[in-house]
Design an enzyme around this catalytic site. Structure first.
Site, PDB file in Angstrom:
ATOM      1  N   HIS A  36       0.809  -1.219   0.000  1.00 27.71           N
ATOM      2  CA  HIS A  36       0.000   0.000   0.000  1.00 27.71           C
ATOM      3  C   HIS A  36       0.845   1.274   0.000  1.00 27.71           C
ATOM      4  CE1 HIS A  36      -3.918   2.082   0.997  1.00 27.71           C
ATOM      5  NE2 HIS A  36      -4.333   1.062   0.261  1.00 27.71           N
ATOM      6  N   GLU A  65       2.108  -6.206  -3.631  1.00 27.38           N
ATOM      7  CA  GLU A  65       1.573  -5.048  -4.350  1.00 27.38           C
ATOM      8  C   GLU A  65       2.150  -3.746  -3.797  1.00 27.38           C
ATOM      9  OE1 GLU A  65      -2.799  -2.926  -4.888  1.00 27.38           O
ATOM     10  OE2 GLU A  65      -2.676  -5.111  -4.712  1.00 27.38           O
ATOM     11  N   HIS A  70      -7.026  -2.959 -10.782  1.00 22.80           N
ATOM     12  CA  HIS A  70      -7.415  -2.466  -9.458  1.00 22.80           C
ATOM     13  C   HIS A  70      -8.880  -2.070  -9.497  1.00 22.80           C
ATOM     14  CE1 HIS A  70      -7.436   0.955  -6.402  1.00 22.80           C
ATOM     15  NE2 HIS A  70      -6.916  -0.038  -5.703  1.00 22.80           N
TER      16      HIS A  70
END
Length: 385
Positions: A188, A212, A288
């Site tokens: 994140h 990610e 996403h």
């Protein structure tokens, strides 16, 4: 011939943090889009209103010409606000074109290469007490893959004690589900370069599906060091907004999975182009999508025609959606039914999402003012959320 001259554009800002767009044509055929940046809905709404001058009176079937004018018609281009406004308009235009020709959008993009798409959903991860409970909820709902935050707020150089905590959540899931559940880990952008390799060392034994945003997108140049360090696939791209943003990262070969957002990265038209660019570099696609039903359907249509699409995010049941979930604004929620971890090929004309406009109008009276939480470290310094 059906008259697809654009006559009106309407916007609905609705809970939990979404902005819907409706384009109406002379023939009465309408299209839906989701032009929004989470936390900047009013700003994107203003941008859409500025772009109306280029759209009203135009033929809605001329999708590419409209896209080029919206992107190139201003001297200043790109960025999250403009590209999100273009995204919602583009989604709605594809919806109109599919409806006018009575075919699903994926048929207009060349036809499907698969008959179903593997899905995953977010389960949190900041707090180990709820990880198992949320994972079981998603598995019981039919998911075979989940994603969670790898860590909460993390100092630029964290203590060993905090580093050791990081692997606990995925360890719990591996012990509970073994390898029957795929687990993605989202850094994140909370982790700075000094800590990435050390965190990977902690996580590697539990074999995540991918990592990610191991660093903030403005630090993508550091991915070359991270990529060489680990065999875990690297995913990034949710905060990149056009093919030009993706060009360098694809060419440098420092990622395995790109994650453009169909409501931020130029809509169906642009993300299909980005997917094709990635395929040329043998890089996969996993769009996403923490947003609503129109955004999800748009993602799926691109997934269905992209050979390199591997998995699709869904925000069904995500914590943001308390009180107003994806399916609540739909008259046909069955199109997103999960079967053995997959959503089957969408077959209705256009995007295939039938919006309950009465529900939308009622929710627009409530609206929202959603904003990112602001986190701080113990010493008062700003912490990435």
């Amino acid at each position: 011939m059906i008259d697809l001259q654009i006559t009106n554009i309407e916007l609905y800002k609705v809970p939990p943090r979404w902005l819907f767009l409706k384009i109406t044509t002379n023939s009465g055929i309408i299209g839906w889009g989701e032009p929004v940046v989470e936390g900047k809905a009013d700003t994107v709404e203003a941008c859409v209103k500025e772009l109306k001058q280029y759209i009203i009176g135009k033929d809605a079937s001329n999708i590419e010409d409209i896209w080029q004018i919206l992107y190139r018609g201003g001297f200043y281009r790109g960025g999250p606000i403009l590209m999100s406004a273009i995204s919602g308009i583009d989604q709605a235009l594809w919806d109109i074109k599919g409806k006018s020709l009575e075919v699903p959008v994926h048929q207009l993009l060349g036809g499907p290469v698969r008959h179903k798409m593997k899905m995953y959903c977010w389960i949190g991860g900041d707090n180990p007490e709820v990880v198992l409970e949320q994972a079981h909820e998603k598995v019981n709902a039919g998911f075979k893959a989940v994603k969670m935050n790898a860590t909460g707020a993390l100092e630029w150089v964290a203590s060993i004690k905090d580093v050791k905590k990081v692997a606990n959540n995925i360890k719990l899931l591996r012990e509970e589900f073994g390898y029957d559940l795929d687990i993605g880990l989202d850094f994140h952008g909370r982790v700075h370069k000094p800590m990435v390799k050390r965190l990977i060392d902690e996580l590697q034994p539990h074999e995540p599906m991918f990592i990610e945003e191991p660093v903030l997108p403005e630090n993508n140049d550091t991915l070359r060091h991270i990529y060489q360090y680990t065999s875990i696939p690297i995913a990034t791209g949710e905060r990149m907004f056009s093919r030009w943003d993706f060009k360098d990262i694809l060419h440098s070969g420092v990622t395995d999975i790109i994650q453009p957002d169909l409501s931020h990265a130029g809509g169906i038209s642009e993300v299909r182009r980005i997917a094709a660019m990635a395929e040329a570099y043998d890089i996969t696609l996993a769009p996403h999508c923490p947003l609503g039903p129109v955004a999800l359907a748009s993602c799926l249509h691109v997934d269905f025609v992209s050979a390199n699409a591997v998995i699709q995010e869904s925000s069904i049941g995500i914590h943001y959606n308390e009180g107003y979930d994806i399916l609540d604004y739909m008259s046909n929620p069955e199109i997103f039914e999960l079967k053995d971890g997959y959503i089957e090929l969408l077959t209705k004309p256009g995007l295939g999402v039938e919006i309950d406009e009465d529900k939308l109008k009622e929710a627009a009276k409530i609206g929202h003012n959603w904003a990112n939480p602001i986190w701080r470290h113990e010493d008062g310094n700003f912490a990435e959320w």
